[in-house]
Design a protein around this motif. Sequence first.
Motif, PDB file in Angstrom:
ATOM      1  N   ALA A 101      34.679  36.955  39.661  1.00  0.00           N
ATOM      2  CA  ALA A 101      34.865  36.447  38.488  1.00  0.00           C
ATOM      3  C   ALA A 101      36.456  36.382  38.189  1.00  0.00           C
ATOM      4  O   ALA A 101      36.877  35.492  37.531  1.00  0.00           O
ATOM      5  CB  ALA A 101      34.244  37.147  37.500  1.00  0.00           C
ATOM      6  N   VAL A 102      37.290  37.712  38.456  1.00  0.00           N
ATOM      7  CA  VAL A 102      38.558  37.705  38.374  1.00  0.00           C
ATOM      8  C   VAL A 102      39.244  36.622  39.143  1.00  0.00           C
ATOM      9  O   VAL A 102      40.273  35.964  38.674  1.00  0.00           O
ATOM     10  CB  VAL A 102      39.195  39.162  38.649  1.00  0.00           C
ATOM     11  CG1 VAL A 102      40.678  39.328  38.812  1.00  0.00           C
ATOM     12  CG2 VAL A 102      38.588  39.908  37.699  1.00  0.00           C
ATOM     13  N   ILE A 103      38.900  36.353  40.389  1.00  0.00           N
ATOM     14  CA  ILE A 103      39.558  35.607  41.456  1.00  0.00           C
ATOM     15  C   ILE A 103      39.595  33.957  40.942  1.00  0.00           C
ATOM     16  O   ILE A 103      40.301  33.236  40.632  1.00  0.00           O
ATOM     17  CB  ILE A 103      39.134  35.835  42.881  1.00  0.00           C
ATOM     18  CG1 ILE A 103      39.900  36.982  43.362  1.00  0.00           C
ATOM     19  CG2 ILE A 103      39.655  34.579  43.513  1.00  0.00           C
ATOM     20  CD1 ILE A 103      39.155  37.382  44.570  1.00  0.00           C
ATOM     21  N   GLU A 150      30.604  45.511  41.164  1.00  0.00           N
ATOM     22  CA  GLU A 150      32.233  45.362  41.347  1.00  0.00           C
ATOM     23  C   GLU A 150      32.319  44.085  42.097  1.00  0.00           C
ATOM     24  O   GLU A 150      33.637  43.488  41.872  1.00  0.00           O
ATOM     25  CB  GLU A 150      32.505  46.596  41.993  1.00  0.00           C
ATOM     26  CG  GLU A 150      34.089  46.779  42.359  1.00  0.00           C
ATOM     27  CD  GLU A 150      34.354  48.113  42.995  1.00  0.00           C
ATOM     28  OE1 GLU A 150      35.304  48.044  43.578  1.00  0.00           O
ATOM     29  OE2 GLU A 150      33.769  49.190  42.521  1.00  0.00           O
ATOM     30  N   SER A 176      38.916  33.042  37.775  1.00  0.00           N
ATOM     31  CA  SER A 176      39.679  32.861  36.579  1.00  0.00           C
ATOM     32  C   SER A 176      41.070  32.834  36.757  1.00  0.00           C
ATOM     33  O   SER A 176      41.850  31.988  36.380  1.00  0.00           O
ATOM     34  CB  SER A 176      39.235  34.241  35.465  1.00  0.00           C
ATOM     35  OG  SER A 176      39.925  35.473  35.938  1.00  0.00           O
ATOM     36  N   TRP A 177      41.454  33.594  37.895  1.00  0.00           N
ATOM     37  CA  TRP A 177      42.843  33.346  38.097  1.00  0.00           C
ATOM     38  C   TRP A 177      43.119  31.865  38.910  1.00  0.00           C
ATOM     39  O   TRP A 177      44.292  31.268  38.535  1.00  0.00           O
ATOM     40  CB  TRP A 177      43.457  34.297  39.195  1.00  0.00           C
ATOM     41  CG  TRP A 177      43.708  35.938  38.674  1.00  0.00           C
ATOM     42  CD1 TRP A 177      43.792  36.135  37.500  1.00  0.00           C
ATOM     43  CD2 TRP A 177      43.952  37.042  39.352  1.00  0.00           C
ATOM     44  NE1 TRP A 177      43.802  37.402  37.442  1.00  0.00           N
ATOM     45  CE2 TRP A 177      43.868  38.044  38.518  1.00  0.00           C
ATOM     46  CE3 TRP A 177      43.804  37.081  40.811  1.00  0.00           C
ATOM     47  CZ2 TRP A 177      44.005  39.513  38.806  1.00  0.00           C
ATOM     48  CZ3 TRP A 177      43.964  38.574  41.037  1.00  0.00           C
ATOM     49  CH2 TRP A 177      44.042  39.588  40.218  1.00  0.00           C
ATOM     50  N   LEU A 214      32.403  41.251  39.831  1.00  0.00           N
ATOM     51  CA  LEU A 214      33.560  41.248  38.788  1.00  0.00           C
ATOM     52  C   LEU A 214      34.840  40.630  39.590  1.00  0.00           C
ATOM     53  O   LEU A 214      35.770  39.973  38.924  1.00  0.00           O
ATOM     54  CB  LEU A 214      33.709  42.599  38.080  1.00  0.00           C
ATOM     55  CG  LEU A 214      32.826  42.993  37.259  1.00  0.00           C
ATOM     56  CD1 LEU A 214      33.066  44.528  36.806  1.00  0.00           C
ATOM     57  CD2 LEU A 214      32.904  42.169  35.930  1.00  0.00           C
ATOM     58  N   TRP A 215      34.973  41.184  40.828  1.00  0.00           N
ATOM     59  CA  TRP A 215      36.246  40.578  41.549  1.00  0.00           C
ATOM     60  C   TRP A 215      36.170  39.123  41.788  1.00  0.00           C
ATOM     61  O   TRP A 215      37.279  38.540  41.613  1.00  0.00           O
ATOM     62  CB  TRP A 215      36.304  41.564  42.946  1.00  0.00           C
ATOM     63  CG  TRP A 215      36.944  42.809  42.730  1.00  0.00           C
ATOM     64  CD1 TRP A 215      36.336  43.891  42.905  1.00  0.00           C
ATOM     65  CD2 TRP A 215      38.345  42.996  42.569  1.00  0.00           C
ATOM     66  NE1 TRP A 215      37.574  44.818  42.628  1.00  0.00           N
ATOM     67  CE2 TRP A 215      38.587  44.399  42.464  1.00  0.00           C
ATOM     68  CE3 TRP A 215      39.473  42.034  42.265  1.00  0.00           C
ATOM     69  CZ2 TRP A 215      39.845  44.782  42.265  1.00  0.00           C
ATOM     70  CZ3 TRP A 215      40.801  42.600  41.991  1.00  0.00           C
ATOM     71  CH2 TRP A 215      40.764  43.784  42.004  1.00  0.00           C
TER      72      TRP A 215
END
Length: 105
Positions: free
Chosen positions: A83-85, A77, A87-88, A80-81
Amino acid sequence: MEATCYCSRRVVTRTSWTDLNPGRRYSTCDNYKKIRGCNYFVWIDPPMCDRSRQIIPGLLRKINMREEELMKKSSREKCLWIAVIISWLFVYLLMQYVYCKNKHK
């Protein structure tokens, strides 16, 4: 008054997690089972019944397995967080680049 062992040291209370005595507390000297150590050992809790000795170790293994699974999921998790940050952040920088490029035309 604190309990002392045969060598006059303070005794330590510990918990056994062996298959024969799961969760059973005992008192011992810090030097127990050491070379020239004290052989003070006293059970605090009474012996468990046979059924408890059969069930508790299996339950402990299941709990440990579940805790390991939770740790792995928690680690995934976090990845994944991150990776999301990232990508943003990449999308934001790309939009800034396109905006600046269009502004200078």
